[in-house]
Enzyme design. Structure first.
Site, PDB file in Angstrom:
ATOM      1  N   LYS A 151      30.400 -26.027  -5.568  1.00  0.00           N
ATOM      2  CA  LYS A 151      31.567 -26.871  -5.821  1.00  0.00           C
ATOM      3  C   LYS A 151      31.658 -27.215  -7.310  1.00  0.00           C
ATOM      4  CE  LYS A 151      33.522 -31.182  -3.917  1.00  0.00           C
ATOM      5  NZ  LYS A 151      33.257 -32.261  -2.938  1.00  0.00           N
ATOM      6  N   LEU A 200      38.458 -36.169  -6.452  1.00  0.00           N
ATOM      7  CA  LEU A 200      37.536 -36.047  -5.311  1.00  0.00           C
ATOM      8  C   LEU A 200      37.841 -36.932  -4.098  1.00  0.00           C
ATOM      9  CD1 LEU A 200      34.068 -35.798  -7.124  1.00  0.00           C
ATOM     10  CD2 LEU A 200      35.418 -33.939  -6.186  1.00  0.00           C
ATOM     11  N   SER A 226      36.807 -32.852   0.211  1.00  0.00           N
ATOM     12  CA  SER A 226      37.080 -32.401  -1.137  1.00  0.00           C
ATOM     13  C   SER A 226      36.403 -31.065  -1.476  1.00  0.00           C
ATOM     14  CB  SER A 226      36.619 -33.468  -2.140  1.00  0.00           C
ATOM     15  OG  SER A 226      35.222 -33.694  -2.054  1.00  0.00           O
ATOM     16  N   SER A 227      35.500 -30.581  -0.612  1.00  0.00           N
ATOM     17  CA  SER A 227      34.852 -29.281  -0.865  1.00  0.00           C
ATOM     18  C   SER A 227      35.722 -28.154  -0.303  1.00  0.00           C
ATOM     19  CB  SER A 227      33.456 -29.247  -0.232  1.00  0.00           C
ATOM     20  OG  SER A 227      32.688 -30.363  -0.615  1.00  0.00           O
ATOM     21  N   ILE A 247      31.435 -37.556   0.645  1.00  0.00           N
ATOM     22  CA  ILE A 247      31.412 -39.015   0.586  1.00  0.00           C
ATOM     23  C   ILE A 247      32.255 -39.637   1.694  1.00  0.00           C
ATOM     24  CG2 ILE A 247      33.368 -39.319  -1.001  1.00  0.00           C
ATOM     25  CD1 ILE A 247      31.774 -41.610  -2.309  1.00  0.00           C
ATOM     26  N   GLY A 248      33.014 -38.813   2.400  1.00  0.00           N
ATOM     27  CA  GLY A 248      33.814 -39.351   3.497  1.00  0.00           C
ATOM     28  C   GLY A 248      34.187 -38.275   4.497  1.00  0.00           C
ATOM     29  N   GLY A 249      33.482 -37.131   4.380  1.00  0.00           N
ATOM     30  CA  GLY A 249      33.798 -35.971   5.217  1.00  0.00           C
ATOM     31  C   GLY A 249      34.081 -34.746   4.369  1.00  0.00           C
ATOM     32  N   SER A 250      33.746 -34.817   3.082  1.00  0.00           N
ATOM     33  CA  SER A 250      34.155 -33.791   2.126  1.00  0.00           C
ATOM     34  C   SER A 250      33.497 -32.430   2.308  1.00  0.00           C
ATOM     35  CB  SER A 250      33.905 -34.278   0.695  1.00  0.00           C
ATOM     36  OG  SER A 250      34.742 -35.359   0.400  1.00  0.00           O
TER      37      SER A 250
END
Length: 586
Positions: A151, A200, A226-227, A247-250
């Site tokens: 990433k 992000l 975000s990935s 950080i939240g499901g990325s």
């Protein structure tokens, strides 16, 4: 009397002069501001263009190198190499039946091809061609000769980690991140950086520098974020193994949207050193780097490779706990908690069907399934939103200065930029009509003071301990829960932060969590979606229905969770789900 008149006349003249001077000063001030804005805009455009040129040049040079290699090695069977699983590939590389060069150039060619369709890469790491020449010195590494995508926010020497914001451009890393160093020590070859959303904190995958990445299964859908660049590249076959951050499901959301596997380890299990973030210093909801791949064994192998003495030496803040192979290979029956909904966001029909089908397979295999109900309604605004945006989004807004805001982020960022008094007023006015929106809008104001921040941190600690106690009371080993999906239509992610309730909870709890694809959306799922109302029947429920519509044929995934530091057990559970689904199809 005459002198008095002269005095008054002088005052009038001075007043007119002052007014003229004031007006001139205002005009000059406005011109200065305008000129600064124009210059700032031009400077941003120049930086963006330079970054795009660097990417284009790296892709061209890599494409030329691939053509030259193919001319010299016409018998290389790239199509066969690309069909091999990671375990098969590493075995053949170790045995010498495949060379690192053949594997590297096969994946480089495929990556270039996939990027043309999906726009998932931010640049080829041309240093990888030099690393390829010396990779033989790491033949004992667990990932010897394996090309790995990373990433964009992972530091790689002499390359930007922009996080999609202009202010971070032209700040090349002085050295590799710890995880990149460890990958190289294990014989892997990081060869490409992948795209992400601006700043992000969004689960779309678009930014003003590198543009919009699209889904490998449907070009009209987002790959998630975000990935998202990793998800798209691996889902499209251009990479066998990748490194994202969550950080939240990325990691998990793009894995779900793109039909691959993704794993978020326990927070702190892998080194964060050299992984760039927008919200450095935020401690309520923790980020984790994590692997992404086509199958669970690949995730486990990357975890095993990273959890080595070299990483523990490079970053002594990481607990020196190596990968527990025995726990991963265990076959003892499990007590599995499960839920079909978190009672905050009603899942799509395909999400529910995925859980029900996997639950039935697990029960047939001899595992015990136990109903489990997480408490999420107050947790999302008070602990998660207030935790991440404790500063009232000030840091995020500062990072976005100096350049355009990407369309995927505009709806999300707009309320952040409102004055605090206006947010509070709107929250009060919206409460009768949209209570969920009202509560979150209030949370976006931040915590307010340092004592309030400490109270928020204490509340997070209490919630973690309460959740662990509930797991103990239910006597469950792991948890099976829905995973957001199918892949959204564009521009909905920024409007639908509510749906992150299914993933962000485990960042707050620091629990390891992973995603396994189990099905695809059927015509029946789409028909049932027409009757979707949602739990709250509010704006967010209507948007969710619109976001996931038109998803027939897209991947469906489930999420597997374990307690902190039981990463190997979580991966073992994911492997169990993967195998049972595979057997059921046969």
């Amino acid at each position: 009397m005459a002198s008095a008149q002269l005095f008054v006349h002088g005052l009038e003249v001075d007043s007119r002069t002052a007014a003229l001077l004031t007006g001139a000063a205002c005009v000059m001030g406005a011109l200065v501001v305008l000129v600064r804005r124009v210059n700032s805009h031009q400077e941003a455009e120049k930086k963006i263009q330079k970054a795009r040129n660097r990417r284009a040049e790296s892709l061209q040079r890599a494409e030329q190198a691939v053509l030259e290699y193919k001319e010299l090695h016409p018998l290389t069977d790239s199509s066969h190499i690309l069909t091999l699983s990671l375990s098969e590939l590493t075995k053949q590389l170790q045995e010498g039946s495949l060379t690192p060069e053949d594997v590297f150039y096969s994946y480089m060619e495929k990556t270039i091809d996939v990027n043309k369709k999906l726009n998932c890469c931010t640049g080829i790491l041309l240093e990888s061609f030099d690393q390829l020449k010396t990779v033989g010195s790491n033949k004992d590494g667990l990932l010897y000769g394996v090309p790995v995508s990373i990433k964009e926010n992972f530091a790689y020497k002499n390359h930007d980690s922009s996080c999609g914001v202009i202010i971070n451009l032209e700040q090349p890393a002085q050295q590799d991140s710890v995880l990149v160093e460890v990958l190289k020590r294990q014989g892997a070859i990081p060869f490409v950086k992948t795209n992400l959303p601006q700043a992000l904190l969004n689960y779309e995958c678009s930014n003003p520098i590198y543009g919009q990445t699209v889904n490998p299964h449907n070009l009209q859908k987002t790959p998630g974020g975000s990935s998202g660049g990793e998800g798209a590249l691996i889902g499209g076959g251009g990479s066998l193994l990748g490194l994202g951050s969550d950080i939240g499901g990325s990691v998990r959301i793009p894995a779900s949207f793109c039909g691959i596997c993704g794993f978020k380890p326990t927070a702190g299990r892998l080194s964060l050193k050299g992984m760039r973030s927008i919200y450095r210093g935020q401690k309520s909801v923790l980020s984790s780097p994590g692997p992404m791949a086509k199958d669970v064994d690949s995730l486990a192998l990357l975890m095993q490779a990273l959890l080595c003495d070299h990483m523990f030496t490079l970053d002594p803040t990481v607990p020196p706990v190596p990968f527990n192979v025995q726990a991963y290979k265990s076959s003892k029956p499990l007590r599995i908690g499960y839920l079909e909904t978190d009672d905050y966001t009603q899942p799509s029909p395909s999400m529910v069907r995925g859980i029900r089908e996997v639950k039935a397979l697990l029960e047939q295999a001899g595992h015990t399934l136990v109903p489990y109900n997480p408490k999420i309604s107050d947790i999302l605004p008070e602990l998660i939103v207030k935790g991440i945006l404790a500063d009232g989004a000030t840091t995020l807004l500062q990072k976005l200065k100096g350049g355009p805001v990407d369309p995927c982020l505009k709806a999300q960022v707009f309320p952040y930029s409102l004055p605090k008094w206006l947010k509070k007023t709107l929250s009060f006015l919206l409460k009768p009509l949209f209570p969920r929106v009202s509560v979150v809008l209030n949370a976006v104001c931040g915590v307010g003071s340092i004592p309030d921040l400490w109270k928020q941190h204490a509340a997070v600690e209490d919630y973690i301990h309460e959740t662990i106690a509930e797991w103990r009371r239910c006597n469950i080993d792991v948890l099976l829960c829905p995973m957001i999906g199918p892949a959204y239509n564009f521009l909905y992610c920024g409007k639908l932060t509510s749906a992150l309730s299914y993933t962000m909870l485990y960042n707050l709890l620091t629990f390891p969590a992973g995603v396994v694809p189990v099905s695809t959306v059927t015509a029946e799922d789409e028909e049932e979606l027409k009757h979707y109302k949602g739990i709250h029947q509010d704006l967010w429920d209507r948007l969710f229905k619109e976001a996931v519509s038109g998803g027939e044929g897209l991947p469906v995934a489930v999420q597997c969770v374990a307690l902190p530091w039981q990463d190997e057990l979580c991966l073992r559970f994911m492997k169990e789900v993967e195998q049972l689904v595979k057997q059921s199809r046969q």
